[in-house]
Design an enzyme around this catalytic site. Structure first.
Site, PDB file in Angstrom:
ATOM      1  N   ASP A   1      26.954  91.804  61.423  1.00 38.37           N
ATOM      2  CA  ASP A   1      26.103  91.886  62.607  1.00 38.37           C
ATOM      3  C   ASP A   1      26.950  91.430  63.794  1.00 38.37           C
ATOM      4  OD1 ASP A   1      23.814  92.184  64.225  1.00 38.37           O
ATOM      5  OD2 ASP A   1      23.232  90.101  63.923  1.00 38.37           O
ATOM      6  N   SER A   2      26.433  91.629  64.991  1.00 36.74           N
ATOM      7  CA  SER A   2      27.154  91.150  66.169  1.00 36.74           C
ATOM      8  C   SER A   2      27.047  89.645  66.329  1.00 36.74           C
ATOM      9  CB  SER A   2      26.605  91.831  67.436  1.00 36.74           C
ATOM     10  OG  SER A   2      25.243  91.486  67.626  1.00 36.74           O
TER      11      SER A   2
ATOM     12  N   CYS B   1      22.095  94.953  61.229  1.00 41.84           N
ATOM     13  CA  CYS B   1      21.885  95.125  62.662  1.00 41.84           C
ATOM     14  C   CYS B   1      21.320  96.512  62.878  1.00 41.84           C
ATOM     15  CB  CYS B   1      23.212  94.967  63.407  1.00 41.84           C
ATOM     16  SG  CYS B   1      23.160  95.467  65.146  1.00 41.84           S
TER      17      CYS B   1
ATOM     18  N   GLU C   1      20.711  84.418  70.263  1.00 42.63           N
ATOM     19  CA  GLU C   1      22.117  84.148  69.962  1.00 42.63           C
ATOM     20  C   GLU C   1      22.635  82.899  70.663  1.00 42.63           C
ATOM     21  OE1 GLU C   1      25.853  85.304  68.090  1.00 42.63           O
ATOM     22  OE2 GLU C   1      23.787  85.976  67.806  1.00 42.63           O
TER      23      GLU C   1
ATOM     24  N   CYS D   1      14.984  94.697  65.898  1.00 43.56           N
ATOM     25  CA  CYS D   1      16.296  94.071  66.061  1.00 43.56           C
ATOM     26  C   CYS D   1      16.329  92.858  65.140  1.00 43.56           C
ATOM     27  CB  CYS D   1      16.525  93.646  67.508  1.00 43.56           C
ATOM     28  SG  CYS D   1      18.029  92.657  67.757  1.00 43.56           S
TER      29      CYS D   1
ATOM     30  N   HIS E   1      17.914  90.124  65.265  1.00 39.13           N
ATOM     31  CA  HIS E   1      17.836  88.834  65.968  1.00 39.13           C
ATOM     32  C   HIS E   1      16.391  88.381  66.160  1.00 39.13           C
ATOM     33  CE1 HIS E   1      22.112  89.229  66.888  1.00 39.13           C
ATOM     34  NE2 HIS E   1      22.092  88.007  67.398  1.00 39.13           N
TER      35      HIS E   1
END
Length: 274
Positions: A12-13, A76, A155, A189, A191
């Site tokens: 994932d980012s 993601c 994040e 998403c 996140h």
């Protein structure tokens, strides 16, 4: 006890894919888990399709060379809808992607509206529209809504945020859901999964919050073809390793430490990807 050994890579980012790793690890703690948080390229939602696909090919090659995984999970939504097809063409090992839970929402929602909260890239991409057209006959009642600020918040701020700050960030989306008359809010998403407890705490009456964690986790278990007779690791005496990797060694790690410690992970870096 099973002698089924497996190595899994989650990509994932940032921290968004951790809930998926957690779900699988609770059922198979004896496996080895390698989580790559590509913070040098965060956020994925603002990248062009070509740029992101090339980045994920490079990341995949490195993961295969270092960890010899049995499977790679693109944890993601943006990465999955952008690059999953190309990655499957280029590499032979199995990939599992994550996509917004439009199908289960449509199956549950015979009337009312479905809202899909996602990144700008997912909302504007063709894949989400294809999901809606394929699984939601009442597609006019499915409303995508971009929430890029939530990705940044989870994040960069969530670990230290007060409850008031969390409420201030997510309440506009709950207000919007109520105004639009959503019956289901699909978290499009990864996140956003970290916000689910608060979304459910403060959601308006009649709104349900859905995500794809269980569906993705069950898909991973089925592809690895291992026994599923254990729950929460009760039959496994040996725990595998769980390593969390950052691709940017220059960034402050304090915001990641709480997540890493909470999941009992080892913190590492992939400096050559910086």
């Amino acid at each position: 006890m099973s002698d089924c050994s497996r190595s899994l890579v989650f990509m994932d980012s940032g921290i968004g894919g951790i809930p998926y790793l957690r779900w699988v690890r609770e059922r198979r703690p004896d496996w080895d888990y390698f989580y790559i948080a590509d913070n040098a390229f965060f956020p994925y939602g603002g990248r062009s399709p070509g740029e992101l696909t090339n980045r994920l090919k490079k990341l995949t090659s490195l993961a295969i060379d270092r960890y010899s995984p049995d499977i790679i999970i693109l944890a993601c939504n943006t990465a999955s809808v952008t690059a999953l097809t190309d990655l499957r063409k280029e590499f032979t090992l199995p990939f599992v992607g994550v996509v917004p839970a439009v199908k289960p929402a449509a199956e549950k929602c015979s009337c009312g509206k479905i809202g899909v909260l996602a990144t700008k890239g997912t909302v504007e991409g063709s894949y989400l529209q294809e999901l809606i057209e394929k699984f939601a006959d009442h597609r006019d009642a499915v409303e995508p809504l971009a929430a890029p600020d939530l990705v940044q918040f989870v994040e960069n701020e969530l670990a230290e945020a007060s409850e008031k700050r969390i409420f201030d960030v997510i309440s506009p989306y709950l207000t919007e859901a109520e105004k639009r008359g959503w019956t289901y809010m699909v978290l499009g998403c990864t996140h956003f999964l970290f916000l689910k407890p608060w979304l459910e705490k403060w959601k308006p009456p009649g709104l349900s919050v859905l995500d794809s964690t269980e569906g993705v986790g069950n898909r991973v278990l089925s592809l690895l073809e291992c026994p599923e007779d254990a729950t929460a690791g009760e039959a496994y005496s040996d725990a595998g390793v769980t390593r969390f990797h950052l691709t940017n060694p220059d960034v402050s790690v304090e915001k990641y430490v709480k997540f890493v410690q909470a999941e009992a992970m080892e913190l590492h870096y992939l400096e050559d990807l910086h």
